[in-house]
Each structure stands twice: as C-alpha cells, then as structure tokens.
Design a protein around this motif. Structure first.
Motif, PDB file in Angstrom:
ATOM      1  N   GLY A  57      -5.100  20.698  27.649  1.00 51.26           N
ATOM      2  CA  GLY A  57      -5.914  19.831  28.808  1.00 51.26           C
ATOM      3  C   GLY A  57      -6.063  18.407  28.589  1.00 51.26           C
ATOM      4  N   ALA A  58      -6.682  17.711  29.246  1.00 48.83           N
ATOM      5  CA  ALA A  58      -7.010  16.430  29.449  1.00 48.83           C
ATOM      6  C   ALA A  58      -8.012  15.837  28.714  1.00 48.83           C
ATOM      7  N   PHE A  59      -7.779  14.667  27.892  1.00 52.30           N
ATOM      8  CA  PHE A  59      -9.099  14.230  26.927  1.00 52.30           C
ATOM      9  C   PHE A  59      -9.037  12.683  27.564  1.00 52.30           C
ATOM     10  N   GLU A  60     -10.096  12.149  27.305  1.00 49.03           N
ATOM     11  CA  GLU A  60     -10.454  10.757  27.321  1.00 49.03           C
ATOM     12  C   GLU A  60     -11.617  10.154  26.886  1.00 49.03           C
ATOM     13  N   ARG A  61     -11.566   8.892  26.895  1.00 46.82           N
ATOM     14  CA  ARG A  61     -12.634   7.984  26.310  1.00 46.82           C
ATOM     15  C   ARG A  61     -12.757   6.842  26.950  1.00 46.82           C
ATOM     16  N   GLY A  66     -11.036  -0.266  27.658  1.00 45.07           N
ATOM     17  CA  GLY A  66     -10.152   0.522  28.604  1.00 45.07           C
ATOM     18  C   GLY A  66     -10.238   1.740  28.616  1.00 45.07           C
ATOM     19  N   GLU A  67      -9.367   2.778  28.930  1.00 41.47           N
ATOM     20  CA  GLU A  67      -9.635   4.159  28.866  1.00 41.47           C
ATOM     21  C   GLU A  67      -8.749   4.556  28.114  1.00 41.47           C
ATOM     22  N   ASP A  68      -9.166   5.467  27.043  1.00 45.40           N
ATOM     23  CA  ASP A  68      -8.203   6.099  25.983  1.00 45.40           C
ATOM     24  C   ASP A  68      -7.752   7.567  26.670  1.00 45.40           C
ATOM     25  N   ARG A  69      -6.643   8.082  26.360  1.00 46.03           N
ATOM     26  CA  ARG A  69      -6.403   9.285  27.039  1.00 46.03           C
ATOM     27  C   ARG A  69      -5.378  10.127  25.972  1.00 46.03           C
ATOM     28  N   PHE A  70      -5.361  11.433  26.203  1.00 44.18           N
ATOM     29  CA  PHE A  70      -4.823  12.379  25.246  1.00 44.18           C
ATOM     30  C   PHE A  70      -4.596  13.574  26.303  1.00 44.18           C
ATOM     31  N   CYS A  71      -3.328  14.280  26.046  1.00 43.97           N
ATOM     32  CA  CYS A  71      -3.146  15.297  26.964  1.00 43.97           C
ATOM     33  C   CYS A  71      -2.182  16.350  26.085  1.00 43.97           C
ATOM     34  N   ALA A  72      -2.504  17.733  26.091  1.00 42.07           N
ATOM     35  CA  ALA A  72      -1.969  18.590  25.363  1.00 42.07           C
ATOM     36  C   ALA A  72      -1.642  19.771  26.514  1.00 42.07           C
TER      37      ALA A  72
END
Length: 178
Positions: A57-61, A66-72
């Motif tokens: 999925g997609a993860f954010e903070r 700014g906007e931090d992002r992580f995806c798997a």
C-alpha cells in the motif's frame, strides 16, 4: 474521543502485559497469538490485527516541512518492492528504492539503489516506524542535514494499485509496476 481513550488504554495495558513476560519482541512472528487484551481490542475494532493486514500500500506523513511517502508492492510470501521519500524542507530529503520482507510486526527493509542500507522497522498495521539508529550507509540516500532515523509513515491506502501511484521527488514513481 471515546475511541481514542479506549485505544490508548488498550495499548497501555497491552504494553504493561508484555513487561516482565520475558518475551523478546524480535521473535514476534506473524503466527504468534495476541494476548487476551490485544485480542479484545482487535475484536472491538480499536486496533488492527497485524496478522491480517498487508504491508502492500501507500503510506504518508504530513508535516510543515513536506510530505513523507513510503510504498510497498508485493506480499508476505514473496516479499515487497519498496520506495520512500522523507522530506526535511525544499532542498533536504532522503529518497530511495529497495525491497522488504515482513515477519509479523517486523519489516526488514533493504535500500539498494545506491549503497546497501538494511534495517528493521516496525509495522503495527497502521504505522511503519523506522528505528532511531540506522547504519551509516543509509546516509547515502539523504542530502546533508537529512536522515531516515526515526521517520514514520501512516497507511493511507491498501494494495499494489495504490502503492504504484506514489510519487517521489527525483524518483518519479517510488513503486513502479513490474
């Protein structure tokens, strides 16, 4: 507000329940049964059952910087392809691509698009938390005055399709399709 108080109480009690049990968190595999208190919180819908939640999925903070992002993209059986962006201002960031393997609440992430950077993060079904102490090689993914130490991301969308829409700064698509 009531749900938040119940959640905090359940988490506090769950953590107290684990203190003194001698249980080592590094052995917290996906087949381990939750304590009775954790199971009650799961049944009440207060916390997710991490055994039934995919990392895909997609993860954010969001922050003032700014906007931090992580995806798997992938699954627990074959592993995940991951990408991340941690922002510390207009010119300061960490960004990289790699892979991940999950075992219960532990996620071993290896960034390998530059120097090899490998560490174990924690995933509770909602938040992905990087450890506070990372190998020096992880600095190669960051501009000066930026670091991945202690960065966290929150699940905003489940599944590979959502993950593939995650954009980076210099890396256009953090989780491209196959």
């Amino acid at each position: 507000m009531k749900k938040v108080c119940v959640l905090l109480a359940a988490l506090l009690l769950a953590s107290c329940d684990q203190i003194g049990t001698g249980r080592d968190d590094s052995t917290n595999g996906s087949d381990e049964q939750p304590s009775s208190l954790e199971q009650a919180a799961i049944d009440a819908g207060v916390i997710p059952d991490v055994r039934n939640v995919s990392l895909s999925g997609a993860f954010e903070r969001q922050s003032d910087l700014g906007e931090d992002r992580f995806c798997a993209v992938g699954n627990d059986q074959r592993g995940y392809q991951v990408g991340l962006l941690a922002v510390f201002g207009p010119d300061s960031k960490c960004e990289g691509l790699g892979s991940a393997e999950r075992s219960g609440e532990l996620v071993t992430i290896t960034l390998d698009s530059e120097q090899r950077c490998s560490f174990t993060a924690s995933f509770d079904g909602v938040a992905l938390q990087m450890p506070g102490d990372l190998p020096e090689s992880c600095e190669s993914y960051c501009t000066p005055r930026a670091g991945l130490n202690g960065v966290s991301f929150y699940l905003v969308g489940e599944g590979d399709a959502v993950a593939r829409s995650t954009r980076g700064r210099e890396i256009e698509n953090l989780c491209p399709s196959g």
